[in-house]
Design an enzyme around this catalytic site. Structure first.
Site, short mmCIF file in Angstrom:
data_model
loop_
_atom_site.label_atom_id
_atom_site.label_comp_id
_atom_site.label_asym_id
_atom_site.label_seq_id
_atom_site.Cartn_x
_atom_site.Cartn_y
_atom_site.Cartn_z
N ARG A 105 1.07 -0.63 -0.35
CA ARG A 105 0.30 -0.02 -0.04
C ARG A 105 1.17 1.48 -0.31
NH1 ARG A 105 -4.86 -2.08 3.97
NH2 ARG A 105 -5.84 -3.92 2.68
N ARG A 161 1.46 0.52 9.87
CA ARG A 161 1.70 0.83 8.22
C ARG A 161 2.28 0.79 8.61
NH1 ARG A 161 -3.15 3.70 7.73
NH2 ARG A 161 -3.60 4.57 10.37
N SER A 196 -10.65 -6.84 9.67
CA SER A 196 -12.03 -5.35 8.88
C SER A 196 -12.19 -7.40 8.25
CB SER A 196 -11.35 -4.64 8.46
OG SER A 196 -12.40 -3.73 7.62
N ARG A 222 0.62 -6.34 12.09
CA ARG A 222 -0.32 -5.97 14.14
C ARG A 222 -0.21 -6.68 15.25
NH1 ARG A 222 -4.51 -1.53 11.28
NH2 ARG A 222 -2.82 -0.11 10.04
#
Length: 427
Positions: A262, A277, A352, A391
């Site tokens: 990303r 991140r 998610s 994470r």
RNA sequence: GGAAGAUUACCCAAGUCCGGCUGAAGGGGACGGUCUCGAAAACCGUUAGGCGAUUCAUCUCGUGCAAGGGUUCAAAUCCCUUAUCUUCCA
């Protein structure tokens, strides 16, 4: 992509819902008008094409009988020109319709709370109790650097900031975490293990909804129409792109470990340190193809599958349901799992899980045939992280740290660590 | 890198030279039926699906021969571009 028939027939309701997701009403009015124009043009051109087909047959017949057909040919010449003109206009209108439709977000499920941003998200449950430390808990990057198992400096030197090396038992722990996750999903949750391509083409990126709207979020290969996947959701969901499945095949579950790439454009300054991140991180992804009537049950199950990982690792977390304003582009409903991060004294997203209903299926043309009626209908697709590996590593380092700087390996991972129960500083 | 040939529906395959009675022959397979206690065999039948327009729904219509363009009243058939495969040459 939205269902055009629904949009047409229930324009007011749909545009109100899209309004809640930030879409300007004037775009939608224009969209509806263009759709009407499109159908007008189709009817005109099809009428002429029908005439052309009929007269052409007559011409053929006359020629066979050695009769004169010149008058018909002359008149058809004109019809051909008209058809060409209408089709040209039709092409333009369809392109305009597509360009609008391609960037309209999905409609939220009725159970989703309406709200502008994350403040309107609703906490559904909490699991586990954050540990109370009798010392000041360190952030995971300090723990990792002090133990010599995470090296951010050299990651930045060799690649760029937001890249790192895992080293020694750090690399081993990362591998233990994702092997544990994959085994759990395959052996206990019924998923089929996959290793997908890590580069995909533009059609795949369109199918899952990243393109055309979110091109700036990804890394693309220069001079090729290939993109580094931002999530394994893209290759896993597009596996059935442009296919018609049999009803008996459903539901189907896939899981895969992959790196996710990303660009993190627009997140400058946020989470600049640590594993939260990164430009490249590992993630175990879950993807489901479901019949429409079962997709919300499947979402609950998928979320429970992700929770199971955290429970087995004994990491405290909470589940929230995202509000209309905070949901992703393709989602109808999303649950986020947030894991406890002691050094930040807060919960941070670690998974998610979303039901996109038929939104992606329409874009990627994934359908199934109903076995009794033979009718073809779009499947529902779901995706969820199970979990973000980096994470998870961060959460383990922080939640399982000891006063002397060592880290205790969660019970469930010990066998994956070859029996190692603790990572401590080398003497 | 160069040359030649190929790509037709679930699979095989005719049609392409010479455009029009191809709404794509024929075969295999699949599915349904007859027969049978049941099955096999045999026989009979069905089998582009999808997409789009129209409709309450059906009917109907448009599209469709690797993909995309072009020529023509009319394209599986002629022309161009691209992709993939096969063979040959370097």
């Amino acid at each position: 992509m939205l269902d055009m028939k629904l949009f047409r027939n229930e324009f007011d309701a749909v545009s109100k819902q899209l309004g809640q997701r930030g879409v300007d009403k004037t775009i939608l009015d224009d969209f509806l008008k263009k759709d009407e124009r499109r159908r007008e043009l189709i009817q005109e051109t099809e009428k002429l094409k029908k005439m052309r087909n009929e007269v052409s047959d007559q011409i053929a017949l006359k020629k066979r009988n050695k009769e004169d057909a010149q008058a018909d040919i002359e008149s058809m010449r004109n019809v051909g020109r008209k058809i060409k003109a209408i089709d040209a206009e039709l092409e333009i209108v369809e392109k305009e319709i597509f360009d609008i439709a391609a960037v309209l977000p999905n409609l939220a499920h009725e159970s989703v709370p309406v709200g502008e941003d994350e403040n309107a998200n609703i906490e559904m449950k909490k699991w586990g109790k954050p540990r109370t430390f009798d010392f000041e808990p360190k952030p995971h990057w300090e723990i990792g650097e002090e133990l010599g198992i995470l090296d951010f400096e050299r990651g930045a030197k060799v690649a760029h900031s937001r890249f790192l090396y895992y080293k020694g038992l750090g690399a081993r722990l990362e591998r233990a975490i994702y092997n544990f996750m994959i085994d759990l999903h395959v052996d206990e949750h019924g998923y089929t293990e996959m290793i997908p391509p890590y580069l995909v083409n533009d059609e795949a990126m369109f199918g899952t909804g990243q393109f055309p709207k979110f091109k700036e979020d990804v890394f693309q290969i220069a001079n090729e129409s290939l993109t580094l996947i931002p999530t394994a959701e893209v290759p896993l969901t597009n596996y059935y792109q442009n296919e018609i499945l049999e009803e008996e095949q459903l539901p189907e579950y896939f899981t895969a470990l992959s790196p996710s790439f990303r660009s993190e454009a627009g997140s400058a300054g946020r989470d600049t340190r640590g594993l939260i991140r990164l430009h490249q991180f590992n993630k175990v992804e879950m993807v489901k193809f479901s019949k429409p009537e079962n997709s919300y049950d499947e979402l609950e199950k998928m979320t429970a599958n992700a929770e199971d990982v955290l429970q087995k690792l004994n990491l405290p977390y909470r589940v929230i349901v995202l509000c209309t304003g905070d949901m992703g582009f393709a989602a109808s409903k999303t649950y986020d799992l947030e894991v406890w991060i002691p050094a930040q004294d807060t919960y941070r997203e670690i998974s998610s899980c979303s039901n996109t209903e038929a939104f992606q299926a329409r874009r990627a043309k994934i359908r199934y045939r109903q076995s009794d009626s033979g009718k073809v209908e779009h499947v529902h697709t779901l995706n969820g992280s199970g979990l973000a590996v980096g994470r998870t590593m961060a959460a383990i380092l922080e939640n399982c740290q000891e006063a002397d700087g060592s880290v205790t390996i969660p019970e469930a991972l010990v066998s994956y660590m070859g029996g190692i129960t603790q990572i401590s500083k080398k003497k």
